[in-house]
Structures are given as structure tokens and as C-alpha cells.
Enzyme design. Sequence first.
Site, short mmCIF file in Angstrom:
data_model
loop_
_atom_site.label_atom_id
_atom_site.label_comp_id
_atom_site.label_asym_id
_atom_site.label_seq_id
_atom_site.Cartn_x
_atom_site.Cartn_y
_atom_site.Cartn_z
CG ASN A 176 2.96 -27.07 -30.06
OD1 ASN A 176 2.40 -25.98 -29.98
ND2 ASN A 176 2.56 -28.14 -29.39
CG ASP B 180 9.15 -27.18 -23.76
OD1 ASP B 180 8.13 -26.54 -24.01
OD2 ASP B 180 10.03 -27.40 -24.61
CG ASP C 11 11.15 -24.62 -28.78
OD1 ASP C 11 11.65 -25.66 -28.29
OD2 ASP C 11 9.92 -24.51 -29.02
CG HIS D 156 12.20 -33.42 -35.04
ND1 HIS D 156 11.95 -34.34 -34.03
CD2 HIS D 156 11.57 -32.28 -34.67
CE1 HIS D 156 11.18 -33.77 -33.11
NE2 HIS D 156 10.95 -32.52 -33.46
CG HIS E 107 4.52 -26.28 -24.13
ND1 HIS E 107 5.29 -26.53 -25.23
CD2 HIS E 107 3.23 -26.47 -24.52
CE1 HIS E 107 4.50 -26.85 -26.26
NE2 HIS E 107 3.26 -26.83 -25.85
CG HIS F 255 7.56 -21.97 -26.77
ND1 HIS F 255 6.31 -22.02 -26.18
CD2 HIS F 255 8.06 -23.21 -26.65
CE1 HIS F 255 6.08 -23.24 -25.74
NE2 HIS F 255 7.13 -23.99 -26.00
CG ASN G 36 11.20 -32.71 -24.71
OD1 ASN G 36 12.33 -32.24 -24.59
ND2 ASN G 36 10.46 -32.51 -25.78
CG HIS H 248 12.86 -23.42 -24.91
ND1 HIS H 248 11.57 -23.09 -24.60
CD2 HIS H 248 12.80 -24.68 -25.41
CE1 HIS H 248 10.77 -24.09 -24.89
NE2 HIS H 248 11.50 -25.08 -25.40
#
Length: 421
Positions: free
Chosen positions: A278, A152, A305, A309, A179, A232, A95, A61
Site C-alpha cells: 500500500n 505512515d 518503504d 512481514h 501517506h 511513496h 507505526n 522510508h
Amino acid sequence: MSLLIRNGRVIDPAASIDGVQDVLLKGDRIERIGRALAVPDDTPVLDATGKIVCPGFIDLHVHLREPGHEYKEDIASGTRAAAAGGFTAVCCMPNTVPVNDSPEITRWMQAPERRALVKVRPIAAATLGSSGQRLTNFHALVEAGAVAVSDDGRPILGDGIMREALEAARRLGIPVIQHAEDTRVTQGAVMHSGATSFRLGLRGISSDAEATIVARDIDLAAETGAHLHVAHLSTAAALEHVRKAKARGLRVTCEVTPHHLFLTDEEVGDYDTNCKMNPPLRSEQDRQAMWEGLRDNTIDCIATDHAPHAAHEKDQEFDRAPFGITGLETALPIALMVASGDAQLAVRWLSSNPAEVMGWKEAGTIQAGAIADIVIFDPEQEWVFTREKSRSKSKNSPFLGKRFSGRVRHTMVNGRLVYSV
Ligand SMILES: [Zn+2]
Ligand SMILES: [Zn+2]
């Protein structure tokens, strides 16, 4: 081209190996494993005394952000971070911008032009645009190299479409990765619902929002006979559903992130956006349940995960900052901590178990004849994770400045050194 990795503690749970051995590589494969191997004098030697030699880690992930958000991360930088964390294969979520819902994007992600340092295994979108309405063409996606499907970032919410996804995935022998979040009750919520969210005046995400979707999905997995993999997992309540599903013999697997093992919602402190992700950091009771779940095999593996950013995105009000933190480079020491230093357990959670979840017979093992995807780590070495050390383009980690025990020293993909420190 040969290489002798000498005198390391070789751990390969899939082959029931744990002991001081030499490993001889030839080309991209493992030639032989054994004690004090005799090799020609001119064979290059990598001394692994005091270190652990094991199958490369597999992350089920990650978010590599390419195409579309290369300012956060790209496939080259994300896989550099993966190699630094000991990962030799990463499964990247769809995504991106555009969403990876086509064989063309799936192929593009794996093209040599992306300059990936480790193996990239795309997880394609389960529905077109991940909008939860119409299934993608699973068959074409798998032919293009997709290893699973997931939306996800969002859940596959409708019962009908989730059932269709599971049925189509079962026919192809791939998992549907969910998810699990009932987004009908989490609109505008930004952290775990509890004392800290109350104190900070932030809208909370309840444990139920995860547990109800996991329960629904397990029912559908039972009905369809498909492989459901819960991404997750973060709450004791959802974990209990998975525990019961496994006891019933259903093909249900799940993963937990390092941050859900290590941190709780209290870490949000004074609106620390590097603790916003999240699913959110949960209660201490949930955190302890995750440790329990790993130890009793309800949780199959650790997955990061990894969600980079940019600074300008995280450096704003908690409400507005995006969800997610980086994780590839700090997973090993956290796994070792949860394993109380039992390196074999950590290797199971990071290497052999994720390979088993995906049904990859060739990966997650270093027995003779296997592909030489190897990590060599020092289980005791102390080090501090810093911005300068991080290979990721983004530095949004709550672990910056943290002192860890257990450090990756060498990572090899197809017998080639891709990371060394
Ligand atoms: Zn997610
Ligand atoms: Zn994710």
C-alpha cells in the site's frame, strides 16, 4: 586509523565530482580526495578499480518493526539489510507497537543497545497513536532526534489537523510526510483498481484515493508555507499535482519506491501476496509516469518503504495478508535500471537528493571534511537475490530469485566497514 580507497570512480553530485580518484579516510572523516594520492607506505588500501565510490545511500522510508514486532524485523536486522543495500542512514516510520509518538521511544530507537549497523533517524508520529486526532509534541520529538513527522500506514485525514501539523512542522523546520490515501474510499480494498482486480474479484484502490489527498495537502502547504513530503507516490494523477506545485515554487517534495518503478498490478497474477503493498502496484501508464517524474525532477528520490512481514502472515489469502514488501537490499539495481546505467543519476536519487530533501548538509556528500558514510558498488556485477543472501528477518520480496545487475560491495558508516562482499 587511515584507509585509502584507491582508483574508484568517485561520484558526488552535491560537490560536482565524477571521475577516477582516490579517497583518503582518517578516523570517521574524509581527509582528502584526489588523483593518485601520496600516502605513507603502511596505509591500508581498498582497491576500488572499476567500481563506484559515492556517498552512502539514505532511505527516507523504512519500517524496522521495533518495538513490538521483532519477529518481523528489529533495528539490528533491519539495519544489517540496509548496510547490504548500501544505505548508511535510514528514516524509520513510527507505526511500531507502541506507536512512536513520544520522545522516550524516539530516544530508545537510537540507543546503542539496539545495535544498529547504520544511522537510524526516527520519523515520529504526527498525531498521538497516529489516530489523527491530536498532535504529538513536535518540539520534544525533534529534541529527541526525530527528523520528520508522519502517521505512515495511515493518512492524516482531517483538514484541520493536517493544517495544524504543517504549521507546527514549519516552525521547527521539519517536513510532514504524508501517506496519501483517502481511507474513506479504500476500506476493504487490497490492490489497484483495474483489469487485474476485476479478473481476480478483489476490491480495488483507485488512483483518485491518492490524488485527492495529495491535492488537498498541496493546498494546505501553500496556505501554511510548510514543507510537505509525499511518501511513496504511485499514480500519474498525484504526480501531476506535485509537478504543478513545484512549478509554483511550493516546498513540496516526494519519493517513489523501487517496486512502483519496476512492477505493475498485473504482477499480482494469481493472488501473489508478495505483490500486495500500500499504495498498490499500479498500471503500466502509472509506472512509466514514475520514470518520467524521476527524470524531470518532479520526484526527488527513491525510498524503499521496506516493510517486512513474517512468512505465516504473507502465506494466507490475498484479502487477509498484510500490505508490504522488503526493499532495502534490491533498491540499487532497480535505480540503475531506471537510470539506464547512468550511475550519477542513481546516486542522486539514492544519496544526494534524499539528503537535500531533509536539509542535511553533512550527509549525501563525500567531499573533504565530510563524515565518511560511503558505499562502493560494482555497477555491472550480476547477482541473484536469494533468501539466503537476504539480511532481513523477513523474506517477503517479489524479487527473490531475480537476477540483477549492479551490486553493493562495501558500505562504510563513520569510516567503519559495516558490510563487505
Ligand atoms: Zn505508507
Ligand atoms: Zn510505509
